[in-house]
Scaffold this active site. Sequence first.
Site, PDB file in Angstrom:
ATOM      1  N   GLY A  71       0.807  -1.216   0.000  1.00  0.00           N
ATOM      2  CA  GLY A  71       0.000   0.000   0.000  1.00  0.00           C
ATOM      3  C   GLY A  71       0.843   1.270   0.000  1.00  0.00           C
ATOM      4  O   GLY A  71       0.504   2.251  -0.663  1.00  0.00           O
ATOM      5  N   ASN A 153      -7.542   3.949   8.973  1.00  0.00           N
ATOM      6  CA  ASN A 153      -6.926   2.757   9.551  1.00  0.00           C
ATOM      7  C   ASN A 153      -7.049   2.692  11.070  1.00  0.00           C
ATOM      8  O   ASN A 153      -7.085   1.618  11.641  1.00  0.00           O
ATOM      9  CB  ASN A 153      -5.441   2.681   9.163  1.00  0.00           C
ATOM     10  CG  ASN A 153      -4.702   3.970   9.407  1.00  0.00           C
ATOM     11  OD1 ASN A 153      -5.184   5.044   9.065  1.00  0.00           O
ATOM     12  ND2 ASN A 153      -3.537   3.882  10.002  1.00  0.00           N
ATOM     13  N   SER A 201      -3.865  -3.229  -0.584  1.00  0.00           N
ATOM     14  CA  SER A 201      -2.772  -4.059  -0.081  1.00  0.00           C
ATOM     15  C   SER A 201      -3.260  -5.483   0.167  1.00  0.00           C
ATOM     16  O   SER A 201      -4.407  -5.690   0.586  1.00  0.00           O
ATOM     17  CB  SER A 201      -2.246  -3.449   1.211  1.00  0.00           C
ATOM     18  OG  SER A 201      -1.239  -4.256   1.740  1.00  0.00           O
ATOM     19  N   ALA A 202      -2.379  -6.453  -0.059  1.00  0.00           N
ATOM     20  CA  ALA A 202      -2.772  -7.866   0.076  1.00  0.00           C
ATOM     21  C   ALA A 202      -2.866  -8.332   1.517  1.00  0.00           C
ATOM     22  O   ALA A 202      -3.745  -9.114   1.868  1.00  0.00           O
ATOM     23  CB  ALA A 202      -1.759  -8.744  -0.676  1.00  0.00           C
ATOM     24  N   THR A 239      11.332  -6.840 -11.529  1.00  0.00           N
ATOM     25  CA  THR A 239      10.725  -8.171 -11.664  1.00  0.00           C
ATOM     26  C   THR A 239       9.592  -8.331 -10.657  1.00  0.00           C
ATOM     27  O   THR A 239       9.747  -8.023  -9.479  1.00  0.00           O
ATOM     28  CB  THR A 239      11.791  -9.266 -11.440  1.00  0.00           C
ATOM     29  OG1 THR A 239      12.824  -9.055 -12.375  1.00  0.00           O
ATOM     30  CG2 THR A 239      11.199 -10.654 -11.618  1.00  0.00           C
ATOM     31  N   CYS A 326       3.535   5.684  22.976  1.00  0.00           N
ATOM     32  CA  CYS A 326       4.584   4.733  23.346  1.00  0.00           C
ATOM     33  C   CYS A 326       4.670   3.534  22.415  1.00  0.00           C
ATOM     34  O   CYS A 326       5.697   2.883  22.343  1.00  0.00           O
ATOM     35  CB  CYS A 326       4.363   4.252  24.769  1.00  0.00           C
ATOM     36  SG  CYS A 326       4.830   5.504  25.953  1.00  0.00           S
TER      37      CYS A 326
END
Lengths: 398, 123
Positions: A71, A153, A201-202, A239, A326
């Site tokens: 991501g 998130n 994202s996977a 690649t 923290c």
Amino acid sequence: MQPVYMDHGATTPVHPEVVEAMVKAMQANFGNPSSVHAFGRAAKALLEEARVSVAALMGASPEQIIFTSGGTEADNIAIFGAARGMRQKGKGNHIITSAVEHHAVLDACKALEKEGFEVTVLPVDEHGQVHVEELEKALRDDTILVTIMHANNEVGTIQPIKELARLTKARGAVFHTDAVQSFGKIPVDVNDLGVDLLSASAHKIYGPKGVGCLYVARGVKLTPIGYGGSQEKRRRPGTENLPGIVGFGKAAAIAAVEIEEEGTRLRRYRDRLIEGLTALPHVKLNGHPTNRLPQNVNVSFQFIEGESLLLMLDMKRIAASSGSACTSGSLDPSHVLLAMGLSHEIAHGSLRLTLGRGNTEEEIDYILNTLPEIVERLRAMSPLYEGKEVVMSCTQRR
Amino acid sequence: MYTEKVMDHFANPRNVGEIEKASGVGEVGNASCGDIMRISIQVEDNIIKDIKFKTFGCGAAIATSSICTELVKGKSIDEALALTNQAVADALGGLPPAKMHCSNLAAEALHEAIADYKAKQEG
């Protein structure tokens, strides 16, 4: 009781079928997808199969998908690529983002400021939501890019992307959304949302770490940020991580089948957790009360600090996360919670529980039974809690 | 990331609480930066007979408060004043570098409590 994993927002366990597909890809299809021989062609076929699968989950065409290393790279390619591409076309140099974005977006925007771009950061309301009117006010003739996440998130708030994208595109700017947390969890359709660029994202959807993708709508100019090969239409040379991409494809295919049922199940668990936790005294729900991801619970426990809470939960074999300073190595609490108007004191005591495929009703009960005791113990140790005991006992009697 | 000793003092903190009619009370830190420690002491014949703490903070903050109280209980005021933040961290087998700055305030809270005690004596 097995350890309880409630940190799916950080990463998810890899689905056994994904592992199986990846192992097969490594053992039987080790060819380089760029090679012309049979080994290469077999690898290329797998690569394209995965592309079809990932594209299908977001309503895109396979050729609109660029595979990335995750991501963060997808966000970087989108933001640097679109901003530089639009400036090259002489469209302007103004970028708009929001205060609650992931650091992959915020830090990319900060880096662009050093290149002479101007960045406007939109505020959010107390639920972490960006308002369409705020974008309307911020858009200018020289705005070239707007980047606002689909779902947050930390607090799970879902943004009104459709309206934000429509407004942006009407002004001729490019709209990017970071959908890392929402892709595969709630319906994400690039055409319905009307976005130009979308990152996913996977490893947030039971796939492997280190693989992601960027959706690029037709006609969007992206200046590459890397050079050295013709892979992914020269937009992401190098690649391809074939086993990872195969795993991503498999994870997307599974998510496509399970998304609705899983969403309903997790919403039920989420709501039980929210109800149970906010019934405790001095606990506040963070994020939007209803317009939030089905798997996200984020609460602040006043008078205690997040890391202590996490450590005590860990001792009870519950894995969670926190927006506490923290836990991140920084001294400041979560920028998301601060942007939502929380005081430092309350932001320090936040806890994020993110649900997933393996969680059970029994685990929800276990958390609801375990947390009050931990919270009480930490509050008894807190110099900030003095004089609040009476309030607590009154609330508990209700 | 934490030593076993840190985790032991975090999970089983010693001397939690507050001494009523304490000889001296010291408080350091602030909630906005993340940690607050309050230490109260009972001094008799220049010896710290009893000591208690209350802490709002992370695992390291709680552990440093706890071990600090253990290190000086029964010690003279001068011995307690010689306690440094580094000595507190060493007694725990070390702390992660990021935690040294914000969490290891225990010795400072103790010194504040002693200063409060001395001020009361003089006043």
